[in-house]
Design a protein around this motif. Structure first.
Motif, PDB file in Angstrom:
ATOM      1  N   GLU A   8      75.972 -57.788  99.566  1.00 21.39           N
ATOM      2  CA  GLU A   8      76.457 -56.770  99.211  1.00 21.39           C
ATOM      3  C   GLU A   8      78.259 -56.388  98.752  1.00 21.39           C
ATOM      4  O   GLU A   8      78.682 -57.122  99.216  1.00 21.39           O
ATOM      5  CB  GLU A   8      75.532 -56.247  97.980  1.00 21.39           C
ATOM      6  N   LYS A   9      78.416 -55.365  98.089  1.00 18.10           N
ATOM      7  CA  LYS A   9      79.665 -55.246  97.922  1.00 18.10           C
ATOM      8  C   LYS A   9      80.448 -53.856  99.217  1.00 18.10           C
ATOM      9  O   LYS A   9      80.872 -53.820  99.280  1.00 18.10           O
ATOM     10  CB  LYS A   9      79.942 -54.389  96.016  1.00 18.10           C
ATOM     11  N   TYR A  21      81.687 -49.024  99.427  1.00 21.36           N
ATOM     12  CA  TYR A  21      81.990 -48.770  97.972  1.00 21.36           C
ATOM     13  C   TYR A  21      80.725 -48.467  97.528  1.00 21.36           C
ATOM     14  O   TYR A  21      80.726 -47.466  96.247  1.00 21.36           O
ATOM     15  CB  TYR A  21      81.200 -51.072  97.417  1.00 21.36           C
TER      16      TYR A  21
END
Length: 150
Positions: A67-68, A72
């Motif tokens: 994912e990020k 984040y």
């Protein structure tokens, strides 16, 4: 890419299983369950617990490896709120789980478990609160995923 997709699948499947098990407990729990209901509630509670562990593990794999990225998520207040709600939900599950585990001896002896009115009311209330908190968790997940609060 495939690993990320598998982690997401496990995360979502565990979330659905957790909610399904909790809804089943809520709908099935009575002060005097039948032997079959008691067995099913115990099984649902085991699924609930295993799903919670799978959800947490898959979620952290997504945070740290997919994912990020962890920066984040850890910078987002909705991530922290989501984790807090998850922890509180888990804590609220302790009382009903202990009640359901206490039924094992009664069921093994061929008996039928009975909850005192206060025990039943408290367990049912805690399950309802968990379901409400899960709605908050889902809201936080959506806000977090879309960058709100970042």
């Amino acid at each position: 890419m495939l690993s990320s997709s598998i982690a997401a699948f496990v995360h979502f499947a565990a979330a659905f299983a957790l909610v399904g098990a909790l809804v089943f407990e809520w709908q099935t729990l009575t002060a005097a369950p039948t032997r079959e209901q008691a067995k099913r509630i115990g099984a649902a509670d085991a699924i609930y617990g295993l799903s919670a562990v799978a959800l947490l593990v898959a979620g952290f794999l997504r945070v740290f490896y997919f994912e990020k990225g962890s920066a984040y998520y850890f910078a987002n207040p909705f991530f922290h709120l989501k984790l807090t709600l998850f922890i509180v939900t888990g804590q609220l599950s302790i009382y009903p789980t202990l009640r359901f585990l206490s039924w094992r001896k009664v069921l093994a002896a061929g008996g039928t478990p009975v909850l005192q009115p206060r025990e039943h009311a408290l367990a049912a209330r805690l399950i309802k609160i968990q379901l409400l908190l899960i709605v908050g968790i889902v809201l936080c997940a959506s806000l977090m995923a879309h960058g709100v609060g970042a």
